[in-house]
Design an enzyme around this catalytic site. Structure first.
Site, PDB file in Angstrom:
ATOM      1  N   SER A 294       2.545   3.175   7.877  1.00 57.00           N
ATOM      2  CA  SER A 294       3.035   4.353   8.611  1.00 57.00           C
ATOM      3  C   SER A 294       4.557   4.500   8.534  1.00 57.00           C
ATOM      4  O   SER A 294       5.189   4.913   9.508  1.00 57.00           O
ATOM      5  CB  SER A 294       2.550   4.317  10.070  1.00 57.00           C
ATOM      6  OG  SER A 294       1.135   4.310  10.095  1.00 57.00           O
TER       7      SER A 294
ATOM      8  N   GLU B 256       2.316  -5.449   4.509  1.00 56.39           N
ATOM      9  CA  GLU B 256       1.655  -4.304   5.127  1.00 56.39           C
ATOM     10  C   GLU B 256       0.723  -4.780   6.237  1.00 56.39           C
ATOM     11  O   GLU B 256      -0.423  -5.186   5.958  1.00 56.39           O
ATOM     12  CB  GLU B 256       0.839  -3.543   4.081  1.00 56.39           C
ATOM     13  CG  GLU B 256       1.657  -3.029   2.921  1.00 56.39           C
ATOM     14  CD  GLU B 256       1.001  -1.805   2.299  1.00 56.39           C
ATOM     15  OE1 GLU B 256       1.621  -0.749   2.308  1.00 56.39           O
ATOM     16  OE2 GLU B 256      -0.139  -1.925   1.828  1.00 56.39           O
TER      17      GLU B 256
ATOM     18  N   HIS C  74      -4.073  -4.702  -2.175  1.00 57.05           N
ATOM     19  CA  HIS C  74      -3.940  -3.798  -1.034  1.00 57.05           C
ATOM     20  C   HIS C  74      -5.035  -4.127  -0.020  1.00 57.05           C
ATOM     21  O   HIS C  74      -6.159  -4.474  -0.396  1.00 57.05           O
ATOM     22  CB  HIS C  74      -4.062  -2.341  -1.510  1.00 57.05           C
ATOM     23  CG  HIS C  74      -3.684  -1.369  -0.444  1.00 57.05           C
ATOM     24  ND1 HIS C  74      -4.543  -1.032   0.574  1.00 57.05           N
ATOM     25  CD2 HIS C  74      -2.525  -0.700  -0.213  1.00 57.05           C
ATOM     26  CE1 HIS C  74      -3.920  -0.177   1.392  1.00 57.05           C
ATOM     27  NE2 HIS C  74      -2.699   0.035   0.933  1.00 57.05           N
TER      28      HIS C  74
ATOM     29  N   ASN D  23       1.927   5.139  -2.754  1.00 63.32           N
ATOM     30  CA  ASN D  23       0.522   4.848  -3.075  1.00 63.32           C
ATOM     31  C   ASN D  23      -0.304   6.076  -2.691  1.00 63.32           C
ATOM     32  O   ASN D  23      -0.533   6.322  -1.515  1.00 63.32           O
ATOM     33  CB  ASN D  23       0.081   3.611  -2.277  1.00 63.32           C
ATOM     34  CG  ASN D  23      -1.393   3.315  -2.423  1.00 63.32           C
ATOM     35  OD1 ASN D  23      -2.071   3.873  -3.288  1.00 63.32           O
ATOM     36  ND2 ASN D  23      -1.903   2.428  -1.576  1.00 63.32           N
ATOM     37  N   TRP D  24      -0.723   6.810  -3.706  1.00 62.08           N
ATOM     38  CA  TRP D  24      -1.447   8.058  -3.429  1.00 62.08           C
ATOM     39  C   TRP D  24      -2.896   7.813  -3.028  1.00 62.08           C
ATOM     40  O   TRP D  24      -3.595   8.732  -2.620  1.00 62.08           O
ATOM     41  CB  TRP D  24      -1.417   8.969  -4.668  1.00 62.08           C
ATOM     42  CG  TRP D  24      -0.062   9.452  -5.064  1.00 62.08           C
ATOM     43  CD1 TRP D  24       1.139   9.126  -4.482  1.00 62.08           C
ATOM     44  CD2 TRP D  24       0.254  10.342  -6.155  1.00 62.08           C
ATOM     45  NE1 TRP D  24       2.167   9.764  -5.135  1.00 62.08           N
ATOM     46  CE2 TRP D  24       1.648  10.512  -6.161  1.00 62.08           C
ATOM     47  CE3 TRP D  24      -0.512  10.997  -7.112  1.00 62.08           C
ATOM     48  CZ2 TRP D  24       2.300  11.322  -7.101  1.00 62.08           C
ATOM     49  CZ3 TRP D  24       0.126  11.801  -8.047  1.00 62.08           C
ATOM     50  CH2 TRP D  24       1.519  11.965  -8.040  1.00 62.08           C
ATOM     51  N   LYS D  25      -3.364   6.579  -3.198  1.00 58.54           N
ATOM     52  CA  LYS D  25      -4.768   6.222  -2.897  1.00 58.54           C
ATOM     53  C   LYS D  25      -5.716   7.186  -3.604  1.00 58.54           C
ATOM     54  O   LYS D  25      -5.418   7.649  -4.709  1.00 58.54           O
ATOM     55  CB  LYS D  25      -4.992   6.184  -1.379  1.00 58.54           C
ATOM     56  CG  LYS D  25      -3.944   5.340  -0.652  1.00 58.54           C
ATOM     57  CD  LYS D  25      -4.308   5.052   0.758  1.00 58.54           C
ATOM     58  CE  LYS D  25      -3.178   4.304   1.416  1.00 58.54           C
ATOM     59  NZ  LYS D  25      -3.489   3.844   2.750  1.00 58.54           N
TER      60      LYS D  25
ATOM     61  N   GLU E 158      -6.930  -2.353   1.674  1.00 57.39           N
ATOM     62  CA  GLU E 158      -8.178  -1.581   1.523  1.00 57.39           C
ATOM     63  C   GLU E 158      -9.052  -2.207   0.447  1.00 57.39           C
ATOM     64  O   GLU E 158     -10.282  -2.183   0.544  1.00 57.39           O
ATOM     65  CB  GLU E 158      -7.843  -0.114   1.219  1.00 57.39           C
ATOM     66  CG  GLU E 158      -7.302   0.588   2.457  1.00 57.39           C
ATOM     67  CD  GLU E 158      -6.341   1.727   2.188  1.00 57.39           C
ATOM     68  OE1 GLU E 158      -6.270   2.205   1.040  1.00 57.39           O
ATOM     69  OE2 GLU E 158      -5.656   2.150   3.146  1.00 57.39           O
TER      70      GLU E 158
ATOM     71  N   GLY F 183      -1.934   3.704   7.877  1.00 52.99           N
ATOM     72  CA  GLY F 183      -2.643   4.957   8.114  1.00 52.99           C
ATOM     73  C   GLY F 183      -2.978   5.211   9.579  1.00 52.99           C
ATOM     74  O   GLY F 183      -3.770   6.087   9.897  1.00 52.99           O
TER      75      GLY F 183
ATOM     76  N   GLY G 183       2.104   5.254   2.021  1.00 59.00           N
ATOM     77  CA  GLY G 183       0.807   5.894   1.787  1.00 59.00           C
ATOM     78  C   GLY G 183       0.890   7.377   2.086  1.00 59.00           C
ATOM     79  O   GLY G 183       1.337   8.183   1.270  1.00 59.00           O
ATOM     80  N   GLY G 184       0.464   7.751   3.291  1.00 56.83           N
ATOM     81  CA  GLY G 184       0.374   9.166   3.681  1.00 56.83           C
ATOM     82  C   GLY G 184       1.617   9.983   3.369  1.00 56.83           C
ATOM     83  O   GLY G 184       1.528  11.090   2.801  1.00 56.83           O
TER      84      GLY G 184
HETATM   85  C1  PEP Z   1      -0.505   1.911   2.377  1.00 55.61           C
HETATM   86  O1  PEP Z   1      -1.693   2.115   2.358  1.00 55.61           O
HETATM   87  O2  PEP Z   1       0.011   1.193   1.498  1.00 55.61           O
HETATM   88  C2  PEP Z   1       0.291   2.519   3.439  1.00 55.61           C
HETATM   89  C3  PEP Z   1       1.418   1.964   3.747  1.00 55.61           C
HETATM   90  O3  PEP Z   1      -0.250   3.626   4.045  1.00 55.61           O
HETATM   91  P1  PEP Z   1       0.437   4.519   5.218  1.00 55.61           P
HETATM   92  O4  PEP Z   1       1.873   4.732   4.820  1.00 55.61           O
HETATM   93  O5  PEP Z   1      -0.347   5.804   5.194  1.00 55.61           O
HETATM   94  O6  PEP Z   1       0.294   3.767   6.471  1.00 55.61           O
END
Ligand code: PEP
Length: 251
Positions: free
Chosen positions: A214, A168, A96, A9-11, A98, A174, A235-236
């Protein structure tokens, strides 16, 4: 058969040229992967057409990060499920945290979006998960169960073939704080049980349940070794092709 998936997920990150470069690196490195792992990238809407071109002929598939809750019409700024299918998306992420937190995404809205996504021929990566207060109060199982019941129980066993669930925990997204493999596994097992209660053992066994929060190369092996963890929503670490592929090589 249950599928193993690693989805990035590049957001709201990368410009279009940067995203195209990232997609090219992912495609190049994906050649190292065993065929039982599906790689998915979810760039921003603006990147989808260009990234779709890069992914052509590769085993990396395209996802959106969201879709509209209406089929079409006067909804300025929205992107419909049909539009996503027409640009080459196989999946869309929905729910998600967010979007739940900042854009008022409710379970009711998610049901509408999922119906539209299925009608457009898209598969859905449905995100669920508790926040820190809910975990500290010991309500994490109830919260996740309620999200699953509110959304997935509105669909049929046939629809479930087009669903991937991503657990999640909001407190791990994040933040650099990962759920332990045990914490993640017990929720994944609970999700599978709740799905089994409504749709039966076969649907539950076939359901792919991803962990997100994470997840990185250093913790993916332990997480993916759990019997109910079938991959990750990243994500990251998905913004670096090397890390993303290293995670996918962690099965
Ligand atoms: C996400 O937002 O779906 C996610 C898992 O982010 P991160 O890996 O950065 O925690």
């Amino acid at each position: 058969m249950r599928k193993y998936i690693v989805a990035g997920n590049w957001k709201m990150n990368t410009t279009v040229p940067e995203g195209v470069e990232l997609a090219k690196s992912v495609v190049e490195k994906s050649k190292e992967l065993p065929s039982n792992v599906e790689l998915v990238v979810a760039p921003p809407f603006t990147h989808l057409a260009s990234v779709a071109e890069v992914l052509k002929g590769s085993k990396v598939v395209l996802s959106a990060q969201n879709c509209a809750d209406h089929a079409k019409g006067a909804y300025t700024g929205e992107i419909s499920a049909d539009m996503l299918a027409s640009v080459g998306c196989t999946y869309t992420i929905l729910g998600h945290s967010e979007r739940r937190q900042y854009y008022g995404e409710t379970d009711e809205k998610l049901v509408e979006k999922m119906k539209l996504a299925f009608a457009a021929g898209l598969k859905v990566i449905l995100c669920v998960g508790e926040n820190l207060t809910e975990r500290e109060e010991g309500r994490h199982f109830d919260v996740v169960k309620e999200q699953i019941v509110n959304v997935l129980y509105q669909f049929t066993a046939e629809d479930m073939a087009n669903v991937v669930v991503a657990y999640e925990p909001v407190w791990a997204i994040g933040t650099g704080k990962t759920a332990t493999a045990e914490q993640a596994e017990e929720i994944h097992a609970c999700i599978r049980t709740v799905v089994c209660e409504k749709f039966g053992a076969e649907v539950a066994e076939d359901l792919t349940i991803l962990y997100g929060g994470s997840c990185k190369p250093s913790n993916a092996v332990e997480l993916f070794a759990q019997k109910d963890i079938d991959g990750g929503l990243i994500g990251g670490a998905a913004l670096k092709a090397d890390d993303f592929i290293a995670i996918a090589l962690s099965f």
